[in-house]
Design a protein around this motif. Structure first.
Motif, PDB file in Angstrom:
ATOM      1  N   TYR A  97      -7.644 -13.999  53.898  1.00 23.25           N
ATOM      2  CA  TYR A  97      -6.262 -13.918  53.424  1.00 23.25           C
ATOM      3  C   TYR A  97      -6.244 -13.508  51.955  1.00 23.25           C
ATOM      4  N   HIS A  98      -5.218 -12.777  51.577  1.00 24.92           N
ATOM      5  CA  HIS A  98      -5.027 -12.393  50.182  1.00 24.92           C
ATOM      6  C   HIS A  98      -3.830 -13.144  49.620  1.00 24.92           C
ATOM      7  N   ASP A 130      -8.734  -3.817  48.447  1.00 22.27           N
ATOM      8  CA  ASP A 130      -8.258  -4.464  49.671  1.00 22.27           C
ATOM      9  C   ASP A 130      -6.984  -5.259  49.428  1.00 22.27           C
ATOM     10  N   ALA A 131      -6.798  -5.734  48.207  1.00 19.56           N
ATOM     11  CA  ALA A 131      -5.640  -6.577  47.880  1.00 19.56           C
ATOM     12  C   ALA A 131      -4.711  -5.899  46.888  1.00 19.56           C
ATOM     13  N   ASP A 132      -4.811  -4.564  46.788  1.00 21.54           N
ATOM     14  CA  ASP A 132      -3.990  -3.811  45.825  1.00 21.54           C
ATOM     15  C   ASP A 132      -4.161  -4.336  44.406  1.00 21.54           C
ATOM     16  N   LYS A 159      -8.951 -12.763  47.495  1.00 23.67           N
ATOM     17  CA  LYS A 159      -9.334 -12.896  48.896  1.00 23.67           C
ATOM     18  C   LYS A 159      -9.934 -14.280  49.088  1.00 23.67           C
ATOM     19  N   TYR A 200       0.001 -12.660  51.174  1.00 26.27           N
ATOM     20  CA  TYR A 200       0.786 -11.435  51.335  1.00 26.27           C
ATOM     21  C   TYR A 200       0.064 -10.409  52.204  1.00 26.27           C
ATOM     22  N   ALA A 201      -1.199 -10.698  52.545  1.00 33.30           N
ATOM     23  CA  ALA A 201      -1.957  -9.822  53.448  1.00 33.30           C
ATOM     24  C   ALA A 201      -3.041 -10.657  54.105  1.00 33.30           C
ATOM     25  N   GLU A 202      -3.465 -10.221  55.276  1.00 34.73           N
ATOM     26  CA  GLU A 202      -4.519 -10.911  55.997  1.00 34.73           C
ATOM     27  C   GLU A 202      -5.261  -9.922  56.870  1.00 34.73           C
ATOM     28  N   THR A 203      -6.489 -10.279  57.220  1.00 31.80           N
ATOM     29  CA  THR A 203      -7.311  -9.366  58.002  1.00 31.80           C
ATOM     30  C   THR A 203      -8.331 -10.163  58.794  1.00 31.80           C
TER      31      THR A 203
END
Length: 396
Positions: free
Chosen positions: A235-236, A272-274, A279, A323-326
């Protein structure tokens, strides 16, 4: 699917898999003057593999000299690769290790013995220096750690392998291997094939499903350790204090926090997280799948909630809203050691258990040694792995 029966391509060495390990092996073989073909299922640093993206931890801290000494050697390889490719592959960030199960004092002893710069701080001193984190034990700091740009490293390795004459084939999914009079025939599902004297398999999470398609001697096959593939999730989280731009050092270093109830790792997210977040993930917190082919890319809601609660408690410098995940792949051995062994011209290379990226240039050299009839570290042989137990895990 239509199947062709074209005349097989011929290459002295074939390396299967253009992730970090495979690309490094192809480069090492090619620059030693060997004829090499690198086969990749889709594209180098494929998004559904284990070597994509821009954020992997480079660190020296291990609970034993064996791995720390390998990191020192690997750093030399990264430095050389940066010079050859003209690109920065490791961004300085430093690293923190804390938590009772992480044993910071033991790690400090190992770094001292290996001559790696470090500092052991009590909880209060660490809290004053890094108020963005909440510490529950003494803390080990080593400034030589950083963040590996995995994707750019793969691209650089492939580029250097090509410069030394390696052939690179994309969209080339290996289905099986067959023995031939002179070595092996590597076959794709569409009928294409390559004949080679020697083959290196660096296929990550696809290895468990490919093992039964390999012409391995029964005794060798029986020693392959149980390979557990996990679909991990990361996760970010946004920084509360945002850096001014991608060239400014991130507000937080990399860190590993290990308690009895959870082990987390974290690092600046980079591209990856702008460049605006950290992360963070739970080590081996993802679901177990049989092989990489079964990954679905779905994040587990319970794990997300667990990590949000963790951030609220231990990382006040982050906004506890990802705000992002992968998802990504970990391929684990029972001891967390790597697999590097060969038989009859066939080499298995699996830098397992989520800590292989930092060794990439060195692993390429070690795998090239094995592929050309030499020996790698005894600890990575199947005989050593089959005689070890899970209780001896390095807990990387």
């Amino acid at each position: 699917m239509s199947v062709t029966t074209a005349t097989p391509k011929v290459s002295r060495h074939v390396v299967v898999g253009a992730g970090l390990a495979g690309a490094a092996t192809a480069f090492s073989l090619a620059r030693r003057g060997h004829e090499v073909t690198l086969l990749e299922r889709t594209r180098p640093a494929a998004h559904d593999g284990s070597s994509h993206g821009s954020a992997r931890i480079f660190r020296y801290a291990y609970p034993e000299r064996f791995y720390t000494d390998l990191v020192v050697r690997a750093r030399e390889g990264f430095d050389e690769l940066e010079r050859l490719g003209g690109r920065r592959l490791i961004t300085p960030a430093g690293s923190l290790d804390f938590g009772a199960a992480r044993a910071p004092r033991l790690l400090a002893e190992v770094l001292a013995a290996a001559g790696v710069e470090h500092e052991l701080l009590d909880r209060g001193a660490a809290q004053r220096r890094w108020p963005q984190l909440s510490f529950d034990t003494d803390v080990l700091w080593h400034p030589g750690a950083g963040v590996i740009d995995a994707e750019t490293t793969v691209f650089t390795l492939v580029e250097q392998a090509r410069r030394h004459g390696a052939q690179v084939e994309q969209d080339w999914a290996v289905q099986r291997l067959e023995r031939t009079r002179t070595g092996y025939r590597v076959l794709a599902a569409d009928g294409r094939s390559v004949d080679a004297e020697r083959v290196v398999l660096a296929v990550g999470g696809w290895l468990p499903s490919l093992l039964d398609e390999l012409p391995l001697p029964a005794a060798f096959r029986a020693q392959v350790p149980a390979l557990q593939v996990r679909q991990e999730q990361a996760y970010h989280f946004p920084y509360r204090e945002q850096p001014a731009g991608p060239d400014e050092r991130a507000p937080l270093p990399t860190f590993i926090h290990k308690r009895a109830d959870i082990q987390t790792y974290s690092l600046p997210g980079g591209r990856d997280a702008d460049f605006r977040g950290q992360k963070l993930a739970e080590y081996n917190g993802g679901k177990v799948i049989r092989s990489a082919a079964e990954q679905d890319g779905l994040v587990d809601a319970a794990n997300r909630e667990r990590i949000v609660r963790y951030v609220e408690r231990f990382v006040p410098g982050l906004v506890p809203e990802p705000y992002a995940e992968t998802t990504c792949l970990f391929t684990n051995t029972p001891t967390e050691d790597f697999v590097l062994d060969g038989v009859d011209g066939l080499t298995l290379l699996s830098p397992c258990s989520g800590h292989g990226a930092k060794f990439a240039p060195l692993l390429g050299e070690l795998a090239a040694d094995v592929a050309t009839g030499g020996a790698g570290p005894e600890r990575f042989t199947l005989a050593a792995l089959s005689g070890a137990t899970a209780a001896e895990a390095v807990h990387a």
